[in-house]
Design an enzyme around this catalytic site. Structure first.
Site, PDB file in Angstrom:
ATOM      1  N   HIS A  62       7.416 -34.890  25.639  1.00  0.00           N
ATOM      2  CA  HIS A  62       6.951 -33.999  26.678  1.00  0.00           C
ATOM      3  C   HIS A  62       5.943 -32.968  26.296  1.00  0.00           C
ATOM      4  O   HIS A  62       5.411 -32.980  27.536  1.00  0.00           O
ATOM      5  CB  HIS A  62       8.226 -33.392  27.041  1.00  0.00           C
ATOM      6  CG  HIS A  62       9.560 -34.072  27.580  1.00  0.00           C
ATOM      7  ND1 HIS A  62       9.722 -34.023  28.805  1.00  0.00           N
ATOM      8  CD2 HIS A  62      10.661 -34.277  26.944  1.00  0.00           C
ATOM      9  CE1 HIS A  62      10.840 -34.949  29.461  1.00  0.00           C
ATOM     10  NE2 HIS A  62      11.620 -35.166  27.777  1.00  0.00           N
ATOM     11  N   ARG A  79       9.707 -35.007  38.770  1.00  0.00           N
ATOM     12  CA  ARG A  79      10.942 -34.780  37.702  1.00  0.00           C
ATOM     13  C   ARG A  79      11.756 -33.015  37.766  1.00  0.00           C
ATOM     14  O   ARG A  79      11.238 -32.276  37.382  1.00  0.00           O
ATOM     15  CB  ARG A  79      10.058 -34.695  36.365  1.00  0.00           C
ATOM     16  CG  ARG A  79       9.116 -35.805  36.125  1.00  0.00           C
ATOM     17  CD  ARG A  79       9.050 -35.583  34.479  1.00  0.00           C
ATOM     18  NE  ARG A  79       8.799 -36.571  33.186  1.00  0.00           N
ATOM     19  CZ  ARG A  79       7.392 -37.362  33.881  1.00  0.00           C
ATOM     20  NH1 ARG A  79       6.723 -36.564  34.714  1.00  0.00           N
ATOM     21  NH2 ARG A  79       6.961 -38.980  33.420  1.00  0.00           N
ATOM     22  N   ASN A 116      10.301 -45.433  29.219  1.00  0.00           N
ATOM     23  CA  ASN A 116      10.303 -44.105  28.057  1.00  0.00           C
ATOM     24  C   ASN A 116      11.326 -44.644  27.731  1.00  0.00           C
ATOM     25  O   ASN A 116      11.456 -44.658  26.256  1.00  0.00           O
ATOM     26  CB  ASN A 116       9.681 -43.255  28.403  1.00  0.00           C
ATOM     27  CG  ASN A 116       7.837 -42.842  28.618  1.00  0.00           C
ATOM     28  OD1 ASN A 116       7.895 -43.806  29.057  1.00  0.00           O
ATOM     29  ND2 ASN A 116       7.948 -42.031  29.684  1.00  0.00           N
ATOM     30  N   ASP A 117      12.518 -44.766  28.402  1.00  0.00           N
ATOM     31  CA  ASP A 117      13.662 -44.509  27.537  1.00  0.00           C
ATOM     32  C   ASP A 117      13.786 -46.153  27.679  1.00  0.00           C
ATOM     33  O   ASP A 117      15.054 -46.556  26.719  1.00  0.00           O
ATOM     34  CB  ASP A 117      14.701 -44.168  28.460  1.00  0.00           C
ATOM     35  CG  ASP A 117      14.903 -42.413  28.018  1.00  0.00           C
ATOM     36  OD1 ASP A 117      14.717 -42.010  27.223  1.00  0.00           O
ATOM     37  OD2 ASP A 117      15.120 -41.341  28.933  1.00  0.00           O
ATOM     38  N   ARG A 154      11.991 -42.742  20.489  1.00  0.00           N
ATOM     39  CA  ARG A 154      11.629 -41.848  21.316  1.00  0.00           C
ATOM     40  C   ARG A 154      10.444 -40.764  21.211  1.00  0.00           C
ATOM     41  O   ARG A 154       8.783 -39.769  20.989  1.00  0.00           O
ATOM     42  CB  ARG A 154      11.543 -42.162  22.566  1.00  0.00           C
ATOM     43  CG  ARG A 154      12.272 -40.476  23.570  1.00  0.00           C
ATOM     44  CD  ARG A 154      12.143 -40.343  24.733  1.00  0.00           C
ATOM     45  NE  ARG A 154      11.280 -40.187  25.367  1.00  0.00           N
ATOM     46  CZ  ARG A 154      11.696 -39.926  27.014  1.00  0.00           C
ATOM     47  NH1 ARG A 154      12.415 -40.614  27.175  1.00  0.00           N
ATOM     48  NH2 ARG A 154      10.113 -39.379  27.774  1.00  0.00           N
ATOM     49  N   GLU A 189      17.054 -48.032  33.240  1.00  0.00           N
ATOM     50  CA  GLU A 189      16.098 -47.607  31.955  1.00  0.00           C
ATOM     51  C   GLU A 189      16.828 -47.627  30.621  1.00  0.00           C
ATOM     52  O   GLU A 189      16.838 -46.978  29.957  1.00  0.00           O
ATOM     53  CB  GLU A 189      15.761 -45.461  32.229  1.00  0.00           C
ATOM     54  CG  GLU A 189      17.214 -44.731  32.614  1.00  0.00           C
ATOM     55  CD  GLU A 189      16.631 -43.206  32.850  1.00  0.00           C
ATOM     56  OE1 GLU A 189      15.535 -43.159  32.173  1.00  0.00           O
ATOM     57  OE2 GLU A 189      16.779 -42.887  33.536  1.00  0.00           O
ATOM     58  N   ARG A 207      14.271 -37.664  41.088  1.00  0.00           N
ATOM     59  CA  ARG A 207      14.720 -38.021  40.351  1.00  0.00           C
ATOM     60  C   ARG A 207      15.699 -36.439  40.568  1.00  0.00           C
ATOM     61  O   ARG A 207      15.436 -35.335  40.101  1.00  0.00           O
ATOM     62  CB  ARG A 207      14.214 -38.173  39.068  1.00  0.00           C
ATOM     63  CG  ARG A 207      15.418 -38.221  38.111  1.00  0.00           C
ATOM     64  CD  ARG A 207      14.903 -39.182  36.541  1.00  0.00           C
ATOM     65  NE  ARG A 207      13.941 -38.128  36.199  1.00  0.00           N
ATOM     66  CZ  ARG A 207      13.481 -38.014  35.205  1.00  0.00           C
ATOM     67  NH1 ARG A 207      13.233 -39.423  35.105  1.00  0.00           N
ATOM     68  NH2 ARG A 207      12.901 -36.999  34.642  1.00  0.00           N
TER      69      ARG A 207
END
Length: 537
Positions: A186, A293, A451-452, A462, A428, A329
């Site tokens: 992040h 997000r 990413n996931d 990750r 994901e 999301r």
């Protein structure tokens, strides 16, 4: 000059003073001859801390609103709490110890007391008392607390938690450099969203003596230089100017269609975490918001954000985007994004644990508050709902049932909302790819979270910097997963995009165009470079 090498995760060059963010640490105990003088030291640090918190409250209220500023009121009350103050001063007096140790010991006692309570709200106060005490200990030191002189700085730390980055003032940060982290951490995502240079995985924790020294962060080369010599400094100032000129040239692409030479068009959206990110979205001419997000509204809050506070945030984004798509999301808490007041139990492997849609479906009272806010805001713009971490059609059915319940509640309240609001899912997990043909018949769109998807497909954490050479997002396995999801979406007649960081990887732009992706959602700073790559195709 000291040279550190890591992984560049956000391009550009930052030059400025170092601000070292040290991890919480236990203060060393020392015996003092004059407890009265030590108590005076404590009271002076207490007053400095109160003044700092008053300034932080004022700045936060102006930047993020009154509800976000209330955190600093809580911290100021803790600083003046009679039991807390008596605990510190009593320990200094009775045991003849230094103020740093007395503050640390008192903080540990209070934090343990809060953590042991049944109420999740009171449990969250444990983090507050630790935060207040760290500030006090910093102000008991010989130097001023980092970042209090008003100068924007390069933030150096071992790593940064989402809760830390969520509360940073973007105007006070020039760049990031961390000893840990990964390209999908992040810290990296925040840096790209803010358009700030960043290097992670340096392998060495920042030194306290680096505080205030001039540093250079080269996010393109993965290089950090501490206390550079004059020749190096001048050379990098030239490179910095050239990079900014390159960014300025990209401004010529504003208003131009995101279309290949052969006429293939792709929607190019931006990822955001809070309404304040919209300035960067507008400056970079994104065509919409492909990923809001929403969990950052929770990370920035000291308690569950109310329906009204969430509604105001979603409404602001919808109105400012003026009819352009805004995909929100639903909260993706859990894994590496921990929030104290949720009262989540410790998990040995949180990435595979209780997170995202799993929390929403098992705690519908939290989910419904957010859904009411999103639906109410949908009356003010082109909002869609996106569900994260979906692995089965059963989860989609359960989520849609709750959405229908909330819609019925709002009708009963006489609230306006978009009756035909689109509902999509994040693809994901390998399960969602395998089930994509069935899932596509139940939703309005897919957005691939690369990413996931990379993490779960390759079984590589990750957040683990030691797995960088194995967690290859260009892996044929990952790319095949993406292609399968796109094909399943199109066969069902719905659109499919990417909202993960891979969408900004211009080495893959041609591949994504060949796959027929309908949309790419990237950090605001990546919008124009990706548009350039698409138009050059």
């Amino acid at each position: 000059m000291r040279e550190l090498r890591g992984t560049g995760v956000s391009a550009g060059i930052a030059i400025g003073p170092v601000k070292v963010l040290e991890e919480a640490r236990q203060a060393v105990r020392r015996t003092v001859d004059d407890p009265r003088a030590e108590i005076d030291r404590f009271r002076q640090a207490q007053q400095v801390s109160m003044d700092q918190l008053a300034k932080l409250r004022e700045d936060t209220a102006a930047r993020l609103g009154e509800d976000k500023a209330e955190l600093f009121d809580t911290h100021r009350l803790m600083l003046k709490d009679p039991d807390y103050v008596e605990g510190v001063e009593g320990l200094i007096q009775s045991d003849k110890v230094n103020a740093e140790y007395a503050v640390d010991a008192t903080a540990q006692r209070f934090a343990a007391m809060f953590a042991g309570m049944d109420s999740p709200y009171m449990q969250a106060r444990a983090a507050d008392v630790q935060d207040v005490s760290r500030r006090l200990i910093d102000n008991l030191g010989s130097g001023a607390q980092a970042g209090q002189d008003g100068r924007p700085a390069i933030v150096m730390a071992s790593d940064l938690a989402p809760s830390q980055t969520a509360q940073m003032d973007p105007t006070q940060v020039l760049g990031f450099a961390t000893s840990q982290g990964s390209a999908n951490s992040h810290t990296a995502i925040l840096a790209r969203t803010m358009g700030l240079p960043a290097v992670i995985g340096l392998g060495q924790d920042p030194r306290p003596e680096d505080q205030g020294l001039t540093a250079i962060v080269d996010g393109s080369q993965g290089l950090v230089l501490i206390d550079p010599d004059q020749k190096t400094l001048e050379s990098y100032k030239i490179r910095q100017r050239e990079f900014r000129e390159r960014v300025q040239l990209l401004q010529e692409l504003k208003g131009k269609p995101t279309k290949t030479k052969e006429g293939q068009e792709v929607h190019l959206y931006a990822n955001i975490g809070r309404p304040s990110d919209l300035d960067a979205v507008e400056a970079n001419d994104a065509e919409g918001i492909g990923l809001f997000r929403s969990e950052f509204l929770y990370l920035e809050s000291e308690d569950f954000p109310t329906e009204e506070s969430q509604f105001q945030a979603y409404k602001e984004v919808a109105q400012r985007m003026g009819g352009k798509p805004v995909i929100i999301r639903t909260l993706d808490i859990g894994a590496d994004k921990q929030v104290g007041y949720f009262g989540l139990e410790h998990e040995a492997n949180p990435a595979l644990g209780y997170r995202a849609i799993r929390i929403c479906l098992t705690r519908p009272e939290v989910f419904k508050v957010q859904l009411r806010a999103i639906l109410r805001a949908s009356a003010f713009g082109n909002i869609s709902i996106m569900l994260p971490m979906i692995t089965s059609t059963k989860e989609v059915d359960q989520a849609r049932a709750i959405i229908d319940q909330v819609m019925e509640e709002l009708r009963g309240r006489g609230e306006d909302f978009k009756e035909d609001i689109q509902v999509g899912i994040m693809v994901e997990t390998p399960a969602s790819v395998v089930m994509a043909p069935e899932l596509a018949r139940k939703v309005d769109f897919f957005s691939i979270g690369t990413n996931d998807l990379t993490q779960y497909t390759l079984a590589c954490d990750r957040q683990n910097p030691n797995l960088g050479q194995f967690a290859d997002p260009h892996s044929p396995a990952v790319l095949r997963m993406i292609r399968m999801a796109v094909d399943a979406a199109h066969q069902a007649g719905i659109w499919c995009g990417i909202c993960g960081e891979l969408g900004a990887d211009r080495d893959l732009t041609a591949t994504f165009l060949d796959y027929g992706l309908d949309e790419l959602s990237v950090s605001p700073a990546s919008v124009l470079p990706v548009r350039e790559a698409i138009r050059a195709r």
